[in-house]
Design a protein around this motif. Structure first.
Motif, PDB file in Angstrom:
ATOM      1  N   PRO A 112      10.123  -3.851  -0.594  1.00  0.00           N
ATOM      2  CA  PRO A 112      10.273  -2.547  -1.465  1.00  0.00           C
ATOM      3  C   PRO A 112       9.752  -1.327  -0.712  1.00  0.00           C
ATOM      4  O   PRO A 112      10.222   0.099  -1.177  1.00  0.00           O
ATOM      5  CB  PRO A 112       9.183  -2.920  -2.698  1.00  0.00           C
ATOM      6  N   SER A 113       9.125  -1.293   0.345  1.00  0.00           N
ATOM      7  CA  SER A 113       8.694  -0.138   1.132  1.00  0.00           C
ATOM      8  C   SER A 113       9.934   0.354   1.966  1.00  0.00           C
ATOM      9  O   SER A 113       9.754   1.680   2.418  1.00  0.00           O
ATOM     10  CB  SER A 113       7.389  -0.447   1.793  1.00  0.00           C
ATOM     11  N   ASP A 124      18.096  -8.943   7.199  1.00  0.00           N
ATOM     12  CA  ASP A 124      17.783 -10.448   7.131  1.00  0.00           C
ATOM     13  C   ASP A 124      17.900 -10.806   5.531  1.00  0.00           C
ATOM     14  O   ASP A 124      16.728 -10.499   4.854  1.00  0.00           O
ATOM     15  CB  ASP A 124      16.593 -10.738   7.597  1.00  0.00           C
ATOM     16  N   ALA A 125      19.067 -11.070   4.962  1.00  0.00           N
ATOM     17  CA  ALA A 125      19.066 -11.110   3.590  1.00  0.00           C
ATOM     18  C   ALA A 125      18.524 -12.306   2.878  1.00  0.00           C
ATOM     19  O   ALA A 125      18.138 -12.229   1.800  1.00  0.00           O
ATOM     20  CB  ALA A 125      20.552 -11.473   3.110  1.00  0.00           C
ATOM     21  N   LEU A 126      17.937 -13.244   3.829  1.00  0.00           N
ATOM     22  CA  LEU A 126      17.276 -14.360   3.247  1.00  0.00           C
ATOM     23  C   LEU A 126      15.667 -14.266   3.427  1.00  0.00           C
ATOM     24  O   LEU A 126      14.971 -15.172   3.228  1.00  0.00           O
ATOM     25  CB  LEU A 126      17.766 -15.815   4.126  1.00  0.00           C
ATOM     26  N   CYS A 127      15.451 -13.040   4.116  1.00  0.00           N
ATOM     27  CA  CYS A 127      13.916 -12.663   4.411  1.00  0.00           C
ATOM     28  C   CYS A 127      13.241 -12.555   2.935  1.00  0.00           C
ATOM     29  O   CYS A 127      13.780 -11.937   2.158  1.00  0.00           O
ATOM     30  CB  CYS A 127      13.900 -11.757   5.239  1.00  0.00           C
ATOM     31  N   VAL A 128      11.985 -13.264   3.097  1.00  0.00           N
ATOM     32  CA  VAL A 128      10.994 -13.060   1.790  1.00  0.00           C
ATOM     33  C   VAL A 128       9.992 -12.210   2.448  1.00  0.00           C
ATOM     34  O   VAL A 128       9.205 -12.496   3.260  1.00  0.00           O
ATOM     35  CB  VAL A 128      10.395 -14.185   1.277  1.00  0.00           C
ATOM     36  N   SER A 129       9.755 -10.917   1.626  1.00  0.00           N
ATOM     37  CA  SER A 129       8.762  -9.827   2.341  1.00  0.00           C
ATOM     38  C   SER A 129       7.510  -9.944   1.767  1.00  0.00           C
ATOM     39  O   SER A 129       7.357 -10.050   0.676  1.00  0.00           O
ATOM     40  CB  SER A 129       9.283  -8.427   1.902  1.00  0.00           C
ATOM     41  N   GLU A 130       6.548 -10.065   2.698  1.00  0.00           N
ATOM     42  CA  GLU A 130       5.029 -10.152   2.226  1.00  0.00           C
ATOM     43  C   GLU A 130       4.721  -8.816   1.640  1.00  0.00           C
ATOM     44  O   GLU A 130       3.623  -8.620   0.972  1.00  0.00           O
ATOM     45  CB  GLU A 130       4.018 -10.384   3.327  1.00  0.00           C
ATOM     46  N   ARG A 131       5.414  -7.571   1.805  1.00  0.00           N
ATOM     47  CA  ARG A 131       5.335  -6.342   1.017  1.00  0.00           C
ATOM     48  C   ARG A 131       5.505  -6.379  -0.303  1.00  0.00           C
ATOM     49  O   ARG A 131       5.255  -5.434  -1.073  1.00  0.00           O
ATOM     50  CB  ARG A 131       5.733  -5.453   1.773  1.00  0.00           C
ATOM     51  N   SER A 132       6.495  -7.392  -0.719  1.00  0.00           N
ATOM     52  CA  SER A 132       6.831  -7.373  -1.935  1.00  0.00           C
ATOM     53  C   SER A 132       5.619  -8.186  -3.072  1.00  0.00           C
ATOM     54  O   SER A 132       5.344  -9.204  -2.782  1.00  0.00           O
ATOM     55  CB  SER A 132       8.328  -8.163  -2.349  1.00  0.00           C
ATOM     56  N   TRP A 133       5.257  -7.302  -4.220  1.00  0.00           N
ATOM     57  CA  TRP A 133       4.390  -7.711  -4.860  1.00  0.00           C
ATOM     58  C   TRP A 133       4.888  -9.296  -5.580  1.00  0.00           C
ATOM     59  O   TRP A 133       4.051 -10.098  -5.665  1.00  0.00           O
ATOM     60  CB  TRP A 133       4.190  -6.820  -6.191  1.00  0.00           C
ATOM     61  N   TRP A 134       6.056  -9.355  -5.955  1.00  0.00           N
ATOM     62  CA  TRP A 134       6.646 -10.478  -6.623  1.00  0.00           C
ATOM     63  C   TRP A 134       6.695 -11.774  -5.544  1.00  0.00           C
ATOM     64  O   TRP A 134       5.990 -12.818  -5.949  1.00  0.00           O
ATOM     65  CB  TRP A 134       8.184 -10.389  -7.064  1.00  0.00           C
ATOM     66  N   SER A 135       6.958 -11.392  -4.327  1.00  0.00           N
ATOM     67  CA  SER A 135       7.015 -12.475  -3.441  1.00  0.00           C
ATOM     68  C   SER A 135       5.602 -13.022  -2.948  1.00  0.00           C
ATOM     69  O   SER A 135       5.242 -14.078  -2.695  1.00  0.00           O
ATOM     70  CB  SER A 135       7.736 -12.383  -2.245  1.00  0.00           C
ATOM     71  N   SER A 136       4.525 -12.091  -2.905  1.00  0.00           N
ATOM     72  CA  SER A 136       3.257 -12.535  -2.806  1.00  0.00           C
ATOM     73  C   SER A 136       2.684 -13.270  -3.671  1.00  0.00           C
ATOM     74  O   SER A 136       1.999 -14.152  -3.425  1.00  0.00           O
ATOM     75  CB  SER A 136       2.298 -11.010  -2.553  1.00  0.00           C
ATOM     76  N   MET A 137       3.010 -12.721  -4.743  1.00  0.00           N
ATOM     77  CA  MET A 137       2.573 -13.492  -6.201  1.00  0.00           C
ATOM     78  C   MET A 137       3.052 -14.875  -6.078  1.00  0.00           C
ATOM     79  O   MET A 137       2.419 -15.696  -6.569  1.00  0.00           O
ATOM     80  CB  MET A 137       2.761 -12.687  -7.523  1.00  0.00           C
ATOM     81  N   ARG A 242       0.067  -3.894  -3.785  1.00  0.00           N
ATOM     82  CA  ARG A 242       1.629  -3.986  -3.271  1.00  0.00           C
ATOM     83  C   ARG A 242       2.499  -3.363  -4.502  1.00  0.00           C
ATOM     84  O   ARG A 242       3.560  -3.047  -4.176  1.00  0.00           O
ATOM     85  CB  ARG A 242       1.890  -5.402  -3.142  1.00  0.00           C
ATOM     86  N   LEU A 243       1.995  -2.917  -5.623  1.00  0.00           N
ATOM     87  CA  LEU A 243       2.531  -2.432  -6.594  1.00  0.00           C
ATOM     88  C   LEU A 243       3.042  -0.989  -6.555  1.00  0.00           C
ATOM     89  O   LEU A 243       3.861  -0.407  -6.891  1.00  0.00           O
ATOM     90  CB  LEU A 243       1.758  -2.400  -8.131  1.00  0.00           C
ATOM     91  N   LYS A 244       2.294  -0.347  -5.388  1.00  0.00           N
ATOM     92  CA  LYS A 244       2.438   1.155  -5.091  1.00  0.00           C
ATOM     93  C   LYS A 244       3.784   1.238  -4.544  1.00  0.00           C
ATOM     94  O   LYS A 244       4.373   2.326  -4.498  1.00  0.00           O
ATOM     95  CB  LYS A 244       1.475   1.567  -3.938  1.00  0.00           C
ATOM     96  N   TYR A 245       4.532   0.249  -3.815  1.00  0.00           N
ATOM     97  CA  TYR A 245       5.718   0.538  -3.453  1.00  0.00           C
ATOM     98  C   TYR A 245       6.962   0.422  -4.541  1.00  0.00           C
ATOM     99  O   TYR A 245       8.061   0.638  -4.239  1.00  0.00           O
ATOM    100  CB  TYR A 245       6.062  -0.728  -2.587  1.00  0.00           C
ATOM    101  N   PHE A 246       6.343   0.051  -5.715  1.00  0.00           N
ATOM    102  CA  PHE A 246       7.608  -0.136  -6.640  1.00  0.00           C
ATOM    103  C   PHE A 246       7.533   1.311  -7.544  1.00  0.00           C
ATOM    104  O   PHE A 246       6.815   1.945  -7.545  1.00  0.00           O
ATOM    105  CB  PHE A 246       7.088  -1.280  -7.806  1.00  0.00           C
ATOM    106  N   LEU A 288      13.710  -2.386 -11.961  1.00  0.00           N
ATOM    107  CA  LEU A 288      13.769  -1.361 -12.851  1.00  0.00           C
ATOM    108  C   LEU A 288      13.390   0.030 -11.697  1.00  0.00           C
ATOM    109  O   LEU A 288      12.753  -0.142 -10.691  1.00  0.00           O
ATOM    110  CB  LEU A 288      12.558  -1.407 -13.679  1.00  0.00           C
ATOM    111  N   VAL A 289      13.952   1.027 -12.039  1.00  0.00           N
ATOM    112  CA  VAL A 289      14.058   2.212 -11.409  1.00  0.00           C
ATOM    113  C   VAL A 289      13.626   3.460 -12.025  1.00  0.00           C
ATOM    114  O   VAL A 289      13.211   3.346 -13.487  1.00  0.00           O
ATOM    115  CB  VAL A 289      15.253   2.485 -10.696  1.00  0.00           C
ATOM    116  N   LYS A 290      13.039   4.480 -11.244  1.00  0.00           N
ATOM    117  CA  LYS A 290      12.723   5.770 -12.269  1.00  0.00           C
ATOM    118  C   LYS A 290      13.806   6.210 -13.319  1.00  0.00           C
ATOM    119  O   LYS A 290      15.232   6.094 -13.031  1.00  0.00           O
ATOM    120  CB  LYS A 290      12.508   6.853 -11.299  1.00  0.00           C
ATOM    121  N   GLY A 291      13.340   6.480 -14.515  1.00  0.00           N
ATOM    122  CA  GLY A 291      14.264   6.836 -15.593  1.00  0.00           C
ATOM    123  C   GLY A 291      14.584   5.543 -16.413  1.00  0.00           C
ATOM    124  O   GLY A 291      15.237   5.766 -17.364  1.00  0.00           O
ATOM    125  N   ASP A 292      14.334   4.561 -16.167  1.00  0.00           N
ATOM    126  CA  ASP A 292      14.559   2.936 -16.896  1.00  0.00           C
ATOM    127  C   ASP A 292      13.376   3.333 -18.011  1.00  0.00           C
ATOM    128  O   ASP A 292      12.316   3.186 -17.780  1.00  0.00           O
ATOM    129  CB  ASP A 292      14.283   1.995 -16.063  1.00  0.00           C
TER     130      ASP A 292
END
Length: 352
Positions: A112-113, A124-137, A242-246, A288-292
């Motif tokens: 997300p960063s 890398d479309a199949l990469c799972v990022s450790e920076r993602s809150w969702w993937s880390s959780m 990690r939520l700061k990236y969202f 979700l993005v800004k304005g949603d």
């Protein structure tokens, strides 16, 4: 706070999201779309992973490999759910890979960063990022259950040791073996181990190798959900940063969702293939993005908008009450009869 506001919010969420009981499926009831994306690419047994230096090497930062962890858990526990439908559709572990698949499909596993191209089609479309809150959780709902199953002996006597590869960053946030995880989070490992040991105990008690008469679905769901919420409770403070990236709406949704799981878990919601697939149609189909601002997100269905609004209301009500709302709900759901009454009430509200 008016107590009826909190209860009303809770009922909206449960009515919208929760089918009341597990349903037996037949082969004709499923399609490829109801499996997680790329399910056929996921390893089916441990020896489908690379073996090096007498170790099975698993990279949970690759989407198909993490998905393979779930597939192996499902395959190895299939016989315990044989009476709940064909093709292992009644297995209550389906909730984990289906949630992981929803995260992948909606872009929630990507970086997300945007510092790396991990998880994006132009990288890398199949990469799972450790920076993602969702993937880390999700790591704590994938690798930890898997290692708990290893510790319980679900896979029998293993020919090779298991090696879990760490991420490139913040390696200390993730344990990588049974011994490592047990030394750092023994309660969590034990709770997942307890679930798999319960399955194994019904195998040992059964007089007939096909009919597992000692298996109790409500008891199994209770053990599984206990471990599930412990995983989330352990991971939440660890990955808060990690939520700061969202965007603010996505970060709020993540926090709302993590609280809602506690309420869902208390009902012993059956996380079989059918229930979870139905449930996930109400979740956001993209980040979700800004304005949603629900209930006015134009490309979301009315139900998806309503769920987002309800989750927010539920989290707010529980927070304002100092957690009292969740305590009262857990108390009401503390007996099997109470959970049945709760599910009956939900069914009636759904049909009204």
């Amino acid at each position: 706070m008016c107590p009826y506001f909190g209860i009303h919010a809770l009922l909206i969420v449960t009515v919208t999201l929760s089918p009341a009981t597990a349903t037996t499926w037949s082969e004709k009831d499923t399609t490829e779309d109801e499996y997680p994306p790329l399910w056929d690419l996921a390893p089916e047994n441990l020896l489908d992973f690379p073996v090096k230096n007498n170790k099975i090497i698993i990279n949970p930062w690759n989407y198909p490999e993490r998905l393979g962890i779930y597939k192996i858990l499902l395959n190895s526990s299939a016989k315990y759910f044989a009476s709940f439908g064909t093709q292992n559709f009644g297995n209550i572990l389906w909730g984990l890979p289906l949630q992981h698949g929803w995260q992948f499909r909606t872009g929630r596993l990507a970086d997300p960063s945007h510092v790396t191209s991990c998880g994006y089609e132009d990288g890398d479309a199949l990469c799972v990022s450790e920076r993602s809150w969702w993937s880390s959780m999700n790591y704590y709902l994938a690798v930890i259950p898997f290692l708990g199953a290893v510790d319980a002996g679900l896979f029998g006597q293993l020919q090779y040791q298991i090696e879990i590869l760490p991420p490139e960053e913040r390696k200390a946030d993730f344990c990588l073996s049974v011994a490592d995880c047990r030394s750092r989070m023994p309660k969590l490992v034990d709770e997942w181990k307890d679930y798999f040991e319960y399955l194994l105990s019904t195998d040992n008690k059964a007089m007939n190798s096909v009919v597992f008469s000692s298996f109790n679905l409500d008891e199994a769901l209770g053990l599984m959900w206990r471990a599930h919420v412990t995983s989330i409770a352990y991971a939440l403070p660890k990955f808060k940063d990690r939520l700061k990236y969202f965007s603010d709406p996505e970060a709020s949704f993540g926090k709302d969702w993590s609280i809602a799981v506690d309420f869902i878990a208390a009902t012993h919601f059956s996380t079989d293939l059918q229930n979870v697939n139905h449930f996930q149609t109400f979740l956001p189909p993209r980040m979700l993005v800004k304005g949603d601002v629900p209930p006015n997100i134009s490309d979301f269905s009315p139900q998806q908008n309503r769920v987002l609004l309800s989750l927010r209301a539920l989290n707010k009500a529980n927070r304002i009450s100092g957690g009292l709302l969740l305590k009262l709900w857990k108390k009401a759901m503390s007996t099997e009869e109470g959970r049945k009454i709760g599910r009956t009430m939900i069914e009636q509200l759904m049909s009204s």
